[in-house]
Design a protein around this motif. Structure first.
Motif, PDB file in Angstrom:
ATOM      1  N   THR A  16     -35.920  28.364 -80.281  1.00 32.41           N
ATOM      2  CA  THR A  16     -35.423  27.817 -81.534  1.00 32.41           C
ATOM      3  C   THR A  16     -35.631  26.310 -81.557  1.00 32.41           C
ATOM      4  OG1 THR A  16     -33.171  27.592 -80.661  1.00 32.41           O
ATOM      5  CG2 THR A  16     -33.691  29.631 -81.846  1.00 32.41           C
ATOM      6  N   LEU A  17     -35.702  25.782 -82.774  1.00 31.71           N
ATOM      7  CA  LEU A  17     -35.935  24.358 -82.976  1.00 31.71           C
ATOM      8  C   LEU A  17     -34.916  23.802 -83.965  1.00 31.71           C
ATOM      9  CD1 LEU A  17     -39.781  24.546 -83.586  1.00 31.71           C
ATOM     10  CD2 LEU A  17     -38.683  23.732 -81.509  1.00 31.71           C
ATOM     11  N   SER A  18     -34.543  22.554 -83.766  1.00 30.09           N
ATOM     12  CA  SER A  18     -33.732  21.864 -84.766  1.00 30.09           C
ATOM     13  C   SER A  18     -34.634  21.511 -85.947  1.00 30.09           C
ATOM     14  CB  SER A  18     -33.125  20.598 -84.173  1.00 30.09           C
ATOM     15  OG  SER A  18     -34.155  19.639 -83.932  1.00 30.09           O
ATOM     16  N   LEU A  19     -34.029  21.117 -87.027  1.00 26.91           N
ATOM     17  CA  LEU A  19     -34.790  20.694 -88.199  1.00 26.91           C
ATOM     18  C   LEU A  19     -35.716  19.538 -87.850  1.00 26.91           C
ATOM     19  CD1 LEU A  19     -33.758  20.796 -91.736  1.00 26.91           C
ATOM     20  CD2 LEU A  19     -34.426  18.551 -90.953  1.00 26.91           C
ATOM     21  N   ASP A  20     -35.218  18.568 -87.104  1.00 30.18           N
ATOM     22  CA  ASP A  20     -36.046  17.419 -86.714  1.00 30.18           C
ATOM     23  C   ASP A  20     -37.192  17.830 -85.799  1.00 30.18           C
ATOM     24  OD1 ASP A  20     -34.600  15.602 -88.244  1.00 30.18           O
ATOM     25  OD2 ASP A  20     -33.254  15.077 -86.589  1.00 30.18           O
ATOM     26  N   ASP A  21     -36.926  18.744 -84.861  1.00 30.41           N
ATOM     27  CA  ASP A  21     -37.989  19.215 -83.963  1.00 30.41           C
ATOM     28  C   ASP A  21     -39.048  19.994 -84.741  1.00 30.41           C
ATOM     29  OD1 ASP A  21     -36.811  18.048 -81.732  1.00 30.41           O
ATOM     30  OD2 ASP A  21     -35.747  19.889 -81.161  1.00 30.41           O
ATOM     31  N   PRO A  46     -33.269  29.479 -91.263  1.00 32.48           N
ATOM     32  CA  PRO A  46     -32.457  29.053 -90.128  1.00 32.48           C
ATOM     33  C   PRO A  46     -31.455  30.140 -89.732  1.00 32.48           C
ATOM     34  CG  PRO A  46     -31.740  27.944 -92.125  1.00 32.48           C
ATOM     35  CD  PRO A  46     -32.946  28.755 -92.480  1.00 32.48           C
ATOM     36  N   ASP A  47     -31.072  30.126 -88.466  1.00 31.51           N
ATOM     37  CA  ASP A  47     -30.037  31.054 -88.019  1.00 31.51           C
ATOM     38  C   ASP A  47     -28.667  30.478 -88.388  1.00 31.51           C
ATOM     39  OD1 ASP A  47     -29.420  29.127 -86.077  1.00 31.51           O
ATOM     40  OD2 ASP A  47     -30.396  30.213 -84.452  1.00 31.51           O
ATOM     41  N   THR A  48     -27.611  31.138 -87.956  1.00 31.37           N
ATOM     42  CA  THR A  48     -26.260  30.708 -88.326  1.00 31.37           C
ATOM     43  C   THR A  48     -25.898  29.341 -87.758  1.00 31.37           C
ATOM     44  OG1 THR A  48     -25.355  31.962 -86.472  1.00 31.37           O
ATOM     45  CG2 THR A  48     -25.384  33.053 -88.622  1.00 31.37           C
ATOM     46  N   ASP A  49     -26.619  28.898 -86.735  1.00 28.45           N
ATOM     47  CA  ASP A  49     -26.395  27.574 -86.152  1.00 28.45           C
ATOM     48  C   ASP A  49     -27.305  26.512 -86.755  1.00 28.45           C
ATOM     49  OD1 ASP A  49     -24.436  28.518 -84.363  1.00 28.45           O
ATOM     50  OD2 ASP A  49     -25.972  29.147 -82.931  1.00 28.45           O
ATOM     51  N   GLY A  50     -28.114  26.901 -87.750  1.00 28.94           N
ATOM     52  CA  GLY A  50     -29.030  25.961 -88.385  1.00 28.94           C
ATOM     53  C   GLY A  50     -30.329  25.754 -87.627  1.00 28.94           C
ATOM     54  N   GLN A  51     -30.559  26.565 -86.595  1.00 27.09           N
ATOM     55  CA  GLN A  51     -31.779  26.464 -85.803  1.00 27.09           C
ATOM     56  C   GLN A  51     -32.875  27.331 -86.423  1.00 27.09           C
ATOM     57  OE1 GLN A  51     -32.057  24.591 -82.595  1.00 27.09           O
ATOM     58  NE2 GLN A  51     -30.420  23.685 -83.800  1.00 27.09           N
ATOM     59  N   LEU A  52     -34.113  26.910 -86.227  1.00 23.76           N
ATOM     60  CA  LEU A  52     -35.267  27.636 -86.758  1.00 23.76           C
ATOM     61  C   LEU A  52     -36.016  28.325 -85.634  1.00 23.76           C
ATOM     62  CD1 LEU A  52     -36.372  24.727 -89.055  1.00 23.76           C
ATOM     63  CD2 LEU A  52     -35.460  26.912 -89.840  1.00 23.76           C
ATOM     64  N   GLN A  53     -36.503  29.514 -85.897  1.00 24.21           N
ATOM     65  CA  GLN A  53     -37.293  30.238 -84.907  1.00 24.21           C
ATOM     66  C   GLN A  53     -38.630  29.537 -84.715  1.00 24.21           C
ATOM     67  OE1 GLN A  53     -36.520  32.964 -82.952  1.00 24.21           O
ATOM     68  NE2 GLN A  53     -34.474  32.504 -83.752  1.00 24.21           N
ATOM     69  N   ARG A  54     -38.955  29.245 -83.476  1.00 22.17           N
ATOM     70  CA  ARG A  54     -40.222  28.578 -83.160  1.00 22.17           C
ATOM     71  C   ARG A  54     -41.396  29.362 -83.745  1.00 22.17           C
ATOM     72  NH1 ARG A  54     -42.423  24.865 -79.784  1.00 22.17           N
ATOM     73  NH2 ARG A  54     -40.448  24.385 -78.816  1.00 22.17           N
ATOM     74  N   MET A  67     -38.988  23.907 -97.314  1.00 17.61           N
ATOM     75  CA  MET A  67     -39.490  25.210 -96.868  1.00 17.61           C
ATOM     76  C   MET A  67     -38.341  26.191 -96.637  1.00 17.61           C
ATOM     77  SD  MET A  67     -42.796  25.168 -96.896  1.00 17.61           S
ATOM     78  CE  MET A  67     -42.490  24.335 -98.461  1.00 17.61           C
ATOM     79  N   ILE A  68     -37.188  25.681 -96.228  1.00 14.99           N
ATOM     80  CA  ILE A  68     -35.997  26.526 -96.083  1.00 14.99           C
ATOM     81  C   ILE A  68     -35.520  26.980 -97.461  1.00 14.99           C
ATOM     82  CG2 ILE A  68     -33.565  26.532 -95.410  1.00 14.99           C
ATOM     83  CD1 ILE A  68     -34.440  24.625 -93.062  1.00 14.99           C
ATOM     84  N   THR A  69     -35.439  26.043 -98.394  1.00 11.51           N
ATOM     85  CA  THR A  69     -34.992  26.354 -99.762  1.00 11.51           C
ATOM     86  C   THR A  69     -35.899  27.388-100.404  1.00 11.51           C
ATOM     87  OG1 THR A  69     -34.059  24.146-100.017  1.00 11.51           O
ATOM     88  CG2 THR A  69     -34.531  25.357-102.039  1.00 11.51           C
TER      89      THR A  69
END
Length: 69
Positions: free
Chosen positions: A4-9, A32-40, A24-26
Motif C-alpha cells: 500500500t502507498l500513501s497519497l504522497d507516495d 483507497p482502503d479504510t485507512d486512506g492507503q492505495l494499493q500499489r 483519480m480517487i474522486t
C-alpha cells in the motif's frame, strides 16, 4: 516493498501532484482502503496507462480503458 502507498507516495510514483491522485480517487480510478492507503498494484496500473497515453495517444487510451476479463 509495501503493498500500500500513501497519497504522497502514490503521487511520487506517478510523477504527479497529490491533487491529481485525489482526482483519480474522486473519479474512481483509484480506491483507497479504510485507512486512506492505495494499493500499489492500482497505482502501478495507472502509471502504465499514463505512460501508454504519453507514448501512443488516443489509440492507447482506448485500449487501456478496455474492461479486464
Amino acid at each position: 516493498m509495501q503493498n500500500t502507498l500513501s497519497l504522497d507516495d502514490a503521487a511520487e510514483l506517478l510523477g504527479c501532484s497529490p491533487a491529481f491522485v485525489r482526482t483519480m480517487i474522486t473519479k474512481g480510478r483509484l480506491e483507497p482502503d479504510t485507512d486512506g492507503q492505495l494499493q500499489r498494484s492500482q497505482v502501478e496500473a495507472l502509471a502504465e496507462l499514463i505512460a501508454k497515453l504519453k507514448d501512443g495517444g488516443f489509440s492507447a487510451m482506448v485500449s487501456g480503458m478496455a474492461p479486464e476479463d
